[in-house]
Design a protein around this motif. Structure first.
Motif, PDB file in Angstrom:
ATOM      1  N   GLN A   1       0.775  -1.234  -0.125  1.00 53.62           N
ATOM      2  CA  GLN A   1      -0.075   0.002  -0.059  1.00 53.62           C
ATOM      3  C   GLN A   1       1.046   1.271  -0.007  1.00 53.62           C
ATOM      4  OE1 GLN A   1      -0.370  -2.680   2.105  1.00 53.62           O
ATOM      5  NE2 GLN A   1      -2.789  -3.290   2.089  1.00 53.62           N
TER       6      GLN A   1
ATOM      7  N   THR B   1      -8.332   6.237  -8.124  1.00 57.86           N
ATOM      8  CA  THR B   1      -7.179   5.756  -7.443  1.00 57.86           C
ATOM      9  C   THR B   1      -6.890   6.620  -6.582  1.00 57.86           C
ATOM     10  OG1 THR B   1      -6.617   5.533  -9.950  1.00 57.86           O
ATOM     11  CG2 THR B   1      -4.685   5.358  -8.204  1.00 57.86           C
ATOM     12  N   THR B   2      -6.093   5.966  -5.396  1.00 59.68           N
ATOM     13  CA  THR B   2      -6.036   6.363  -3.929  1.00 59.68           C
ATOM     14  C   THR B   2      -5.016   7.700  -4.347  1.00 59.68           C
ATOM     15  OG1 THR B   2      -6.574   4.325  -2.795  1.00 59.68           O
ATOM     16  CG2 THR B   2      -5.434   6.233  -1.743  1.00 59.68           C
TER      17      THR B   2
ATOM     18  N   THR C   1      -0.820   7.789  -4.028  1.00 52.00           N
ATOM     19  CA  THR C   1      -0.219   6.515  -4.267  1.00 52.00           C
ATOM     20  C   THR C   1       0.568   6.391  -5.722  1.00 52.00           C
ATOM     21  OG1 THR C   1      -2.172   5.601  -4.986  1.00 52.00           O
ATOM     22  CG2 THR C   1      -1.725   5.381  -2.591  1.00 52.00           C
TER      23      THR C   1
ATOM     24  N   ARG D   1     -10.962   0.750  -7.437  1.00 54.40           N
ATOM     25  CA  ARG D   1      -9.835  -0.626  -7.054  1.00 54.40           C
ATOM     26  C   ARG D   1      -9.206  -1.106  -7.925  1.00 54.40           C
ATOM     27  NH1 ARG D   1     -14.724  -1.002  -4.881  1.00 54.40           N
ATOM     28  NH2 ARG D   1     -15.275  -2.777  -6.165  1.00 54.40           N
TER      29      ARG D   1
ATOM     30  N   ASP E   1      -5.561  -0.553  -6.690  1.00 55.06           N
ATOM     31  CA  ASP E   1      -5.049  -1.368  -5.485  1.00 55.06           C
ATOM     32  C   ASP E   1      -5.102  -3.012  -5.755  1.00 55.06           C
ATOM     33  OD1 ASP E   1      -5.097   0.852  -4.120  1.00 55.06           O
ATOM     34  OD2 ASP E   1      -7.094   0.898  -3.521  1.00 55.06           O
TER      35      ASP E   1
END
Length: 470
Positions: A3, A31-32, A35, A99, A102
């Motif tokens: 992560q 998308t986070t 990251t 996701r 991820d």
């Protein structure tokens, strides 16, 4: 923890501003934050893309004064990435989903031997496309949201990946290098990179739990003739470098795969002759996770790669009818897939007889056999041509030929039982149907089916199991 591992997303653009906007907006949405970084390499767009990209404040932008193609453009992006970041190569005609990244990262870091992973989609080669229920892009996200639930059981090892959405560990890039620019302007550079990754001892995985939408090859659609010429040229370059064709050596043999029906949890030992890069065996491993895979591949160039994926030997079995695997394989295999080997065998009877000792007492052998009686062969003979007709279902290198009764007879004579012979046929023209009716006027209408099948897949069982019960 994966992560905390950042990803550099490399995107090449060349016009198609609408797709470029969809792609970037979807990455930002799904998308986070924190990251990833986005690196855009523009190959001299002329439709307003460059001006729009200059307005984006959250990307690294490289503007080329000419179209450098895919490999060179990607390499510029990779070289501009933060040095510890993993690399994700993403086509500009894609739309990210919940996701997506991820789930790719979860698979990539689940095993130190996994070097690269790829998503599935609606439009792609290499069996990375799936049937989708949506017809409108607006309904796509709901489908992807339900599909993209991280699940290790949906991670599938492959012999190669298509780089429309491909995530590669930084350590792998550092070890094997970037894209080979001899494949400019594009095609086969991803196959080449995959071969180098596998050759370095890493695995390639498709994540069936990471779906994104792919509009599909927008950069090439305007000129199919040019696209096909590039395909042929780069296929030749690949073969010159590696000694084989990556497409033909990674075909999935669904006619074989569909003939194996076992409990999912069963421990199976499966051997395939002419296994290529092991793609069919890997699909069977995905279906039967406890399966152990073995291959015989006579092309040493292919075997050099496949032996990194499955246990592979290169010997000609018919030289002395032995298998030089690491351990004895007598009475070992649940399935031996011989494919088209009967047609090329110097002695099919001896081949089938000698293989029996390597099968378990109740094991199966599966062969694919073209039908010598197919109407196209008969029609060709009547016109004076046989296997040298380029449209023939028969391989010119074949030395043995079989009809359906021949197949049944040879397996029975060699001690096999419980025949399952599957017939494959195609729709035929009215002209060919009239031709068949004329033939059947001579030999009988009940024979029409014998002329319709172009190929048989024969599955027979070793009879040792039955013998031990009597």
């Amino acid at each position: 923890m994966f992560q905390n591992k950042k990803t550099s997303i490399i995107i090449l653009t060349y016009n198609n501003i609408n797709y470029n906007q969809i792609c970037l907006e979807s990455i930002r949405k799904y998308t986070t934050l924190g990251t990833y970084e986005i690196i855009i390499v523009d190959n001299n767009s002329s439709d307003g893309t460059r001006e729009w990209l200059k307005e984006q404040t959250d990307i690294k932008l490289i503007l080329n004064d000419e179209n450098l193609g895919f490999p060179k453009g990607c390499n510029l992006g990779i070289n501009a990435a933060e040095k510890d970041n993993d690399i994700l190569v993403l086509n500009n005609d894609t739309k990210a989903t919940p996701r997506w990244l991820d789930n790719l990262k979860a698979c990539l870091y689940s095993n130190e031997k996994i070097g690269a992973v790829a998503a599935i989609t609606n439009n792609c080669s290499n069996y990375q496309a799936i049937n989708v229920p949506y017809t409108d892009i607006e309904d796509m996200i709901d489908f992807a949201d339900k599909n993209n639930i991280s699940n290790s059981e949906m991670w599938e090892e492959k012999s190669r990946l298509v780089a429309f959405c491909m995530l590669i560990k930084r350590e792998v890039i550092n070890k094997v290098g970037t894209f080979d620019e001899r494949f400019t302007p594009g095609n086969f550079e991803d196959d080449d990179l995959c071969m180098r990754i596998v050759d370095a001892g890493y695995k390639l995985m498709v994540c069936n739990d990471s779906f994104i939408h792919h509009f599909g090859s927008t950069s090439f659609k305007s000129d199919y003739a040019k696209f096909n010429n590039i395909l042929k040229t780069n296929a030749h370059k690949f073969e010159e470098k590696w000694g084989f064709n990556s497409n033909s050596e990674s075909l999935l043999k669904f006619d074989i795969i569909n003939r194996i029906n076992e409990p999912i949890e069963k421990k199976l030992n499966i051997l395939e002759f002419n296994c290529g890069l092991g793609s069919t065996l890997l699909k069977l491993k995905y279906m039967y996770p406890n399966a152990m895979l073995y291959g015989i591949e006579p092309n040493r160039n292919v075997a050099k790669i496949s032996e990194k994926i499955i246990e592979t030997i290169t010997q000609d079995f018919e030289e002395n009818y032995t298998m030089n695997f690491k351990e004895s394989k007598i009475n070992f295999f649940d399935y031996i897939i011989i494919g088209n080997k009967l047609q090329f065998s110097k002695d099919p009877w001896k081949l089938l007889t000698e293989l029996k000792k390597y099968l378990k007492p109740d094991g199966y052998i599966i062969a694919t056999i073209p039908n010598l009686m197919h109407y196209s062969v008969i029609k060709g003979l009547l016109k004076g041509t046989f296997i040298y007709n380029h449209d023939s279902i028969l391989n010119p290198k074949c030395t043995k030929f079989f009809t359906l009764p021949d197949i049944q007879k040879i397996f029975e004579e060699c001690g096999y039982i419980n025949p399952y012979i599957f017939h494959y046929s195609r729709e035929i023209s009215q002209e060919d149907n009239n031709f068949l009716d004329q033939i059947c006027d001579i030999v009988g209408s009940n024979m029409k089916g014998f002329f319709m099948s172009y190929q048989y897949v024969a599955k027979f069982q070793n009879n040792t199991f039955i013998d031990t019960q009597t």
